[in-house]
Design an enzyme around this catalytic site. Structure first.
Site, short mmCIF file in Angstrom:
data_model
loop_
_atom_site.label_atom_id
_atom_site.label_comp_id
_atom_site.label_asym_id
_atom_site.label_seq_id
_atom_site.Cartn_x
_atom_site.Cartn_y
_atom_site.Cartn_z
CE LYS A 1 -1.78 10.94 11.37
NZ LYS A 1 -2.03 10.95 9.92
CD1 TRP B 1 9.04 6.38 15.26
CD2 TRP B 1 10.52 7.91 14.54
NE1 TRP B 1 9.85 5.77 14.35
CE2 TRP B 1 10.77 6.68 13.88
CE3 TRP B 1 11.33 9.00 14.24
CZ2 TRP B 1 11.79 6.52 12.95
CZ3 TRP B 1 12.35 8.86 13.31
CH2 TRP B 1 12.57 7.63 12.68
N GLY C 1 0.83 6.14 -0.05
CA GLY C 1 -0.32 6.55 0.75
C GLY C 1 -1.64 6.57 0.02
CB SER D 1 9.76 8.65 26.62
OG SER D 1 10.16 9.58 25.64
CB CYS E 1 7.66 10.62 5.04
SG CYS E 1 6.61 12.06 5.29
CG ASP F 1 9.40 12.48 23.35
OD1 ASP F 1 10.01 11.55 23.92
OD2 ASP F 1 8.16 12.45 23.17
CD GLU G 1 10.90 5.88 3.96
OE1 GLU G 1 10.51 7.05 4.01
OE2 GLU G 1 10.18 4.89 4.23
CB SER H 1 5.47 7.08 17.67
OG SER H 1 6.58 6.22 17.90
#
Length: 486
Positions: free
Chosen positions: A159, A149, A455, A23, A281, A90, A382, A175
């Site tokens: 989720k 990410w 989606g 990472s 997004c 991160d 995008e 991710s």
């Protein structure tokens, strides 16, 4: 930083594959931690653990589950700053964002579904004097969450919250770019009293995701990421008829009419393109501005955009952080060069920032292109970076057609003081998340998700809890059975 790579059966453990990945801090290119890629044996262990955890968790009452989830919320809020700091290291996003939004908004969603869990109920209907049926809302079993990410811990909470509230177990794969905070979330769930195995974390690249999507014991997959990967996840899941939720890409339009409050419209367009350095997004990257206010809009936009502070994400004054990786940095810079070549006018920005100690990081100055046309590559594709495209319009029907002329349908926004026009236009937007005179708010109570290639299914809101259940119908005969045979 030394840490175990996986979280299985209530404890942190090492991966057994022998493969590792690193990472990297996007702001300075320095390694943060080395983690192990989960092997197929690790994934099987996680699934067997989840089966055991599910048996315990699903047998609890909804109120009992709710108490544990609310305890997790309490711990998350108490550790908000520590978790936000780790998220910044991160992801490269500004601390001022993470400390206010990322952990807090995820905790809100867990709290919301914890409160909603006891409301899950079935129906009952009499059919005759001796016969009736009733239904039960039962959990699916083991669900897989696959995160992106840009908002790692928030996505993990979005989720896991409905899945766990409904009585399911979840195996979560963050991710590989941002693997750290999901492990902290797992620790907090255990500390709050979640039974071992109910929330497991496995790490690694697409191969680990494929193990989950292909596994027959996984009942549902919830994925956040780009559209191409989402198609592959959905295809793999279809082989075992899994339920899926897909939160995918977007190229969202913002329509600013001539009666809009100009300051608000400029502010929203900046948030819709530069927040989290454009790695959102739902970004409103196609900004349609009425011709009569176009010049005033871009004048104010240029002045205010050039005042944004780009720098060390750990500095609370920083407003624009670092892109996630060198690879993504290259893609964003390439998109900017294509925009320049397409004939669009570069209003401001358009380059990588390397001064003031930022040379080793992935920093791109907020960039605005004007005089754009709908067929330009940067308007259609995008980019997922701090790049705004501004387009003129004069006619309402025409701008609606142009705004909808995209393969995506994640978000849309309208700025106007005319209430009738606001409703008329927003009702015609082919998008799942719509805003009027604002942009970006996503409360726990509101379902979010996309149309078209953006989606399938929804996250948050009451209907999402039902997506993590299945209906069982039970018919009762109180009298004698009427056999068709003698």
């Amino acid at each position: 930083m030394e840490m175990n790579s996986l979280y299985i059966d209530g404890k942190a453990v090492d991966a057994t594959s022998g493969e590792t990945f690193v990472s990297i801090n996007p702001a300075n290119g320095e390694p943060i931690a080395t983690l192990g890629q989960a092997s197929s044996a690790d994934v099987e262990n996680a699934i067997e653990s989840a089966k055991r955890g599910f048996a315990v968790w699903s047998a609890m009452t909804a109120v009992e589950r709710s108490r544990i989830l609310l305890k997790a919320v309490e711990i998350l809020r108490a550790r908000n700053n520590d978790l936000a700091n780790l998220e910044v290291v991160d992801t490269g996003k500004p601390l001022q964002e993470a400390i206010e939004v990322d952990v807090a908004s995820g905790a809100d969603v867990i709290e919301y579904f914890a409160g909603l869990a006891p409301t899950l109920q079935g129906d009952q209907q009499p059919l005759s004097d001796t016969q009736f049926f009733y239904t039960r809302r039962e959990p699916l079993g083991i669900c897989a969450g696959i995160g992106a990410w840009n908002y790692p811990i928030q996505i993990a909470m979005w989720k896991s919250a409905p899945a766990l509230a409904a009585g399911n177990a979840m195996i979560f794969k963050p991710s590989e770019e941002t693997p750290l905070t999901a492990l902290k979330l797992a620790e907090i769930f255990t500390e709050a009293g979640l039974p071992d195995g109910v929330f497991n974390v496995v790490q690694g690249d697409y191969r680990v995701g494929q193990m989950l999507t292909a596994h027959p014991d996984i009942a549902k997959v919830s994925f956040t990421g780009e559209t191409g990967t989402g198609k592959a996840v959905m295809s793999d899941s279809a082989k075992t008829l899994k339920s899926v939720t897909m939160e995918l890409g977007g190229k969202s339009p913002m329509i600013i009419f001539d009666d809009a409050k100009l300051d608000d419209a400029v502010s929203a367009s900046m948030v819709a393109n530069f927040y989290t350095q454009g790695e959102v997004c739902t970004n409103g990257t196609r900004v349609y501005v009425h011709e009569s206010i176009y010049n005033d809009f871009i004048d104010q936009l240029k002045t205010r955009t050039e005042k944004l502070i780009i720098g060390n994400p750990m500095d609370m004054e920083t407003q624009i952080g670092a892109l996630i990786s060198k690879e993504h940095l290259s893609k964003v810079l390439e998109a900017i060069e294509l925009a320049k070549q397409s004939g669009a006018t570069l209003l401001t920005g358009g380059y990588q920032v390397t001064d003031n100690g930022l040379a080793n990081g992935n920093f791109v100055i907020p960039t605005v292109f004007t005089d754009c046309h709908d067929d330009m590559p940067h308007v259609q594709q995008e980019i997922f970076g701090p790049v705004m495209s501004v387009l003129k319009f004069t006619d309402e029907d025409d701008v609606i057609r142009r705004a909808n002329d995209t393969q995506y349908g994640l978000a849309a926004g309208v700025f106007t003081q005319n209430l009738s026009r606001a409703h008329r236009v927003i009702h015609q937007m082919q998008a799942g998340i719509c805003w009027v005179n604002t942009w970006g708010d996503s409360p726990a109570e509101m379902p979010v998700g996309g149309y078209k290639l953006s989606g399938v299914g929804r996250e948050n809101g009451p209907e999402t809890l039902l997506h993590y259940t299945q209906t069982k119908s039970i018919l009762i005969e109180l009298g004698d059975y009427a056999s068709p045979y003698a």
